[in-house]
Design a protein around this motif. Structure first.
Motif, PDB file in Angstrom:
ATOM      1  N   GLY A 170       7.231 -85.564-131.252  1.00 32.30           N
ATOM      2  CA  GLY A 170       5.944 -84.969-130.947  1.00 32.30           C
ATOM      3  C   GLY A 170       4.974 -85.878-130.226  1.00 32.30           C
ATOM      4  O   GLY A 170       4.008 -85.414-129.636  1.00 32.30           O
ATOM      5  N   SER A 171       5.196 -87.207-130.260  1.00 31.31           N
ATOM      6  CA  SER A 171       4.242 -88.118-129.642  1.00 31.31           C
ATOM      7  C   SER A 171       4.937 -89.303-128.991  1.00 31.31           C
ATOM      8  O   SER A 171       6.060 -89.662-129.358  1.00 31.31           O
ATOM      9  CB  SER A 171       3.258 -88.642-130.696  1.00 31.31           C
ATOM     10  OG  SER A 171       3.919 -89.579-131.528  1.00 31.31           O
ATOM     11  N   THR A 192       7.035 -81.653-132.508  1.00 34.27           N
ATOM     12  CA  THR A 192       6.570 -82.399-133.687  1.00 34.27           C
ATOM     13  C   THR A 192       7.394 -82.039-134.912  1.00 34.27           C
ATOM     14  O   THR A 192       7.873 -82.896-135.633  1.00 34.27           O
ATOM     15  CB  THR A 192       5.082 -82.085-133.961  1.00 34.27           C
ATOM     16  OG1 THR A 192       4.354 -82.416-132.789  1.00 34.27           O
ATOM     17  CG2 THR A 192       4.576 -82.884-135.145  1.00 34.27           C
ATOM     18  N   PRO A 196       4.167 -82.195-127.992  1.00 38.56           N
ATOM     19  CA  PRO A 196       3.698 -81.678-129.294  1.00 38.56           C
ATOM     20  C   PRO A 196       4.559 -80.539-129.853  1.00 38.56           C
ATOM     21  O   PRO A 196       4.646 -80.389-131.070  1.00 38.56           O
ATOM     22  CB  PRO A 196       2.284 -81.167-128.980  1.00 38.56           C
ATOM     23  CG  PRO A 196       1.860 -81.895-127.751  1.00 38.56           C
ATOM     24  CD  PRO A 196       3.094 -82.243-126.992  1.00 38.56           C
TER      25      PRO A 196
END
Ligand SMILES: Cc1cc2nc3c(=O)[nH]c(=O)nc-3n(C[C@H](O)[C@H](O)[C@H](O)COP(=O)(O)OP(=O)(O)OC[C@H]3O[C@@H](n4cnc5c(N)ncnc54)[C@H](O)[C@@H]3O)c2cc1C
Ligand SMILES: Nc1ncnc2c1ncn2[C@@H]1O[C@H](COP(=O)(O)O)[C@@H](O)[C@H]1O
Lengths: 364, 280
Positions: free
Chosen positions: A69-70, A98, A95
């Motif tokens: 997600g990041s 995630t 995202p």
């Protein structure tokens, strides 16, 4: 039917077929790095260890596939993947990735495979890995071999030889994916040894484009209810396990297992009949349809050592078997055997360990 | 609501023996049963029907004898059964199996549109857990694996909310119908067959479809031909060379326990240190 994983096919002659040139373009070995809630499942490192060996035999690169997600999450996981043997990491940070969902993960993975064309793709046989592997293989229309216990390269054709148990573990079979690429396989946690990390090893990060908006994803995660720490048996990665079987006679006698485990700081496991009878929870089952474990010490009391139990624990460093039948199959592969009544031996063992550990503690 | 449940007839592997000399499977006399994992799927489908009405169709691909598995399913109260049986399916791996089942479900949907498909978590003979996801992908169904409970089905809005087992916890997930659910084991218990249903099962007309009836035209996608994977070798696990060293035979329990602890600490000093550490 649908038993290819069981019945030997009459395809022996096909083995030496020249690979279609389109498929011969597929090169390199990929390992899916499974990350959930910022934590990488250790099976990913186990697979990188195995993938490294295969890549060296084939003379190709080993790549980690990191979806998350990041940026921070995928970079941290990639850096760690390099220490376990990856040469490079294909990363997607978005995202929508995630939390695991089948749709975006399948899309991300199949896009990457189509773009870069690896010859082998390995995933952990966890709930997540199996969900993803089955979807990716069908989408790519290629072969997938589940729950492999051994991976090797066919010297004749550079193909993957994936070996897995069949017929309830009584036999093993080796499966090949002939004229399809990539060749996909899943491996259960703890089946392969954990590789040694090389902290100074580094690799290249390849950032991959990915375009999928949250609005276009149909499935929504409304809530995640984490397992309570004490409920969740950490069996697969435990160093010491005390396990009981039907030979303990009844549920109350299982207390003797808990007592010994408490003295040793061990996790508790059991055979299928005892989890089925509800003497202990289902996630404590060791074996083919339970967990694979490889602790430093495995103590089995009142367990016969049936093949389905054995395949889940025979990689343990030291196995102590307690059984009143001197001909029990477990004595065929345990390190040490105690022949006698587990209901008497277990309390004696608990006391013997307790006093030995106390004496050693005083001495140190 | 129309639910299709996929079940497989499997040999009761608890009773399978391997010939000690030839290493071949001795199938003779081994009873065939409904794959135990599929019973959780079947029961969940029947409960949904109890709750919301509708119909349950059970589908299996297999040899003619697999009709018995379907008859058994009828005794639990299902409405319709399809046995997909054709020599052309022989030797199918999971990719070819999921293709054949998906095509058949498409065909079933032409009679009554399908809202939900259920499969078991995995089979005890194939043991791959791939056929469910495979069917879902081929039919473009929303895939929900390892489902432990169904919270809500909203036919008006075409939505379903389920709990599924994820790594380290339970996901509550909402998605659109039609969907495919692979049911987790131990989530329910198959009902007893009622007397009426048992009589009904005995007389029930199981529908048998061959590949043409299921709308399968491309034989390159089924059976051995449609299977990317082939089994190149079947063999017995290597027996371990050394058997267990029996400790303290002839001694009483205390004596045995003491002898074992002595041996362990003497022979495995590193393990001894680990134990010392873990017990703190
Ligand atoms: C598809 C399939 C999957 C399976 N998966 C698994 C799996 O994941 N895990 C698993 O464990 N099993 C599994 N099984 C079941 C497996 O085949 C065995 O039935 C099971 O492991 C036997 O459990 P047990 O050893 O506890 O019981 P038993 O086989 O009944 O053995 C009990 C043992 O205790 C001994 N004993 C009795 N009394 C005493 C006493 N007072 N003191 C000491 N010893 C005593 C007996 O001599 C005997 O050896 C599976 C089976 C199938 C068909
Ligand atoms: N031949 C078959 N006929 C009907 N359903 C099947 C068949 N094979 C597999 N399935 C379904 O797919 C699930 C997973 O099977 P598997 O991928 O073999 O572990 C099973 O629990 C069944 O519900």
């Amino acid at each position: 039917m649908s038993e290819n994983n069981a019945a030997p096919a009459k395809a022996k002659g096909k083995k030496r077929l020249e690979l279609d040139p389109r498929l011969a373009a597929y090169q390199g070995i990929w390992v899916f790095v499974e990350m959930e809630r910022g934590r990488v499942h250790p099976v990913s490192w186990e697979l990188l260890g195995e993938g490294r060996k295969l890549a060296d035999i084939l003379g190709v690169e080993l790549a980690a596939v990191v979806l998350g997600g990041s940026e921070e999450a995928v970079e941290a996981a990639s850096a760690e993947a390099f220490t376990y043997g990856a040469d490079l990491a294909h990363v997607v940070a978005d995202p929508v990735l995630t939390e695991y969902r089948n749709e975006p993960y399948t899309k991300a993975m199949t896009d990457l495979v189509n773009r870069h064309q690896p010859e082998i793709l390995l995933l952990g046989a966890t709930t997540l890995g199996r969900d993803l592997a089955g979807s990716v293989a069908t989408t790519l229309q290629t072969g997938l071999t589940a729950d492999c216990t051994e991976l090797a390269i066919d010297p004749d054709n550079r193909g993957l030889l994936a070996t897995r148990p069949t017929f309830g573990g009584s036999l093993l079979c080796t499966i090949q994916t002939l004229n399809y690429r990539p060749q996909m396989a899943t491996v259960r946690p703890r089946v392969m040894a954990m590789p040694e990390a090389d902290p100074v090893r580094v690799g290249r990060i390849v950032r991959e484009a990915f375009d999928l908006s949250e609005e276009s994803i149909i499935a929504k995660v409304l809530e995640f209810i984490p397992d309570e720490a004490q409920e969740q048996a950490q069996l697969a990665y435990a160093d010491i396990i005390v396990a009981g079987g039907r030979g303990l006679g009844k549920a109350e006698n299982f207390q003797l297992i808990w007592d010994l485990a408490a003295v040793l700081g061990a996790e508790v496991g059991g055979s299928r009949p005892v989890t089925h009878a509800g003497w202990i929870s289902a996630d404590r089952q060791v074996g083919q349809s339970g967990k694979t474990v490889r602790p430093k010490l495995y103590i089995a009391a009142g367990i016969s050592g049936a093949i389905q139990h054995r395949v889940g624990m025979e990689a343990s460093d030291v196995i102590i078997a307690i059984n009143n039948d001197p001909n029990a199959p477990i004595f065929e592969f345990a390190t040490y055997g105690l022949v006698g009544d587990a209901l008497r031996i277990l309390p004696a063992l608990t006391e013997a360990f307790r006093s030995r550990l106390a004496v050693n503690r005083l001495a140190s | 609501m129309h639910i299709v449940v996929c079940i497989k007839q499997v040999p009761d592997s608890a009773q399978i023996r391997v010939h000690p000399v030839t290493n071949t499977i001795m199938r003779q006399g081994v009873p065939a049963i409904i794959n135990p994992f599929d019973l959780f799927a079947l029961e969940e489908a029947l409960r949904l029907k109890d709750r919301m009405g509708g119909r349950v169709t059970v589908l299996t691909m297999g040899p003619p004898q697999a009709e018995d598995a379907l008859r058994k399913a009828v005794s639990f109260g299902v409405d319709d059964t399809i046995l997909l049986t054709d020599r052309a399916f022989a030797g199918a791996d999971t990719l070819a199996t999921s293709y054949a089942l998906a095509q058949t479900i498409r065909k079933i949907g032409e009679e009554h549109p399908v809202d939900l498909v259920f499969t078991g978590k995995q089979t005890i003979d194939g043991d791959t857990a791939q056929v469910g996801p495979g069917i879902a992908k081929r039919l473009g169904l929303q895939l929900l694996t390892y489902v432990s409970g169904i919270d809500a089905v909203d036919l008006q809005n075409r939505e379903i909310t389920v709990r599924r087992r994820a790594e380290g916890g339970v996901q509550v997930i909402r998605t659109r119908l039609p969907a495919l659910i692979t049911m987790l084991e131990g989530t329910n218990q198959i009902r007893y067959a009622s007397m009426d249903d048992m009589f009904r099962a005995a007389r029930f007309e199981v529908r048998k479809w061959n590949k043409d009836m299921a709308g399968i035209e491309d034989v390159g996608k089924i059976g051995l031909k449609g299977s990317p994977t082939v089994v190149s070798k079947v063999f017995a696990p290597k027996p371990k060379a050394v058997k267990a060293q029996i400790i303290g035979s002839g001694l009483d329990s205390q004596g045995m326990a003491a002898a074992l602890v002595d041996t362990l600490f003497a022979q495995h000093p590193r393990l001894g240190k680990e134990l010392q550490h873990a017990s703190h």
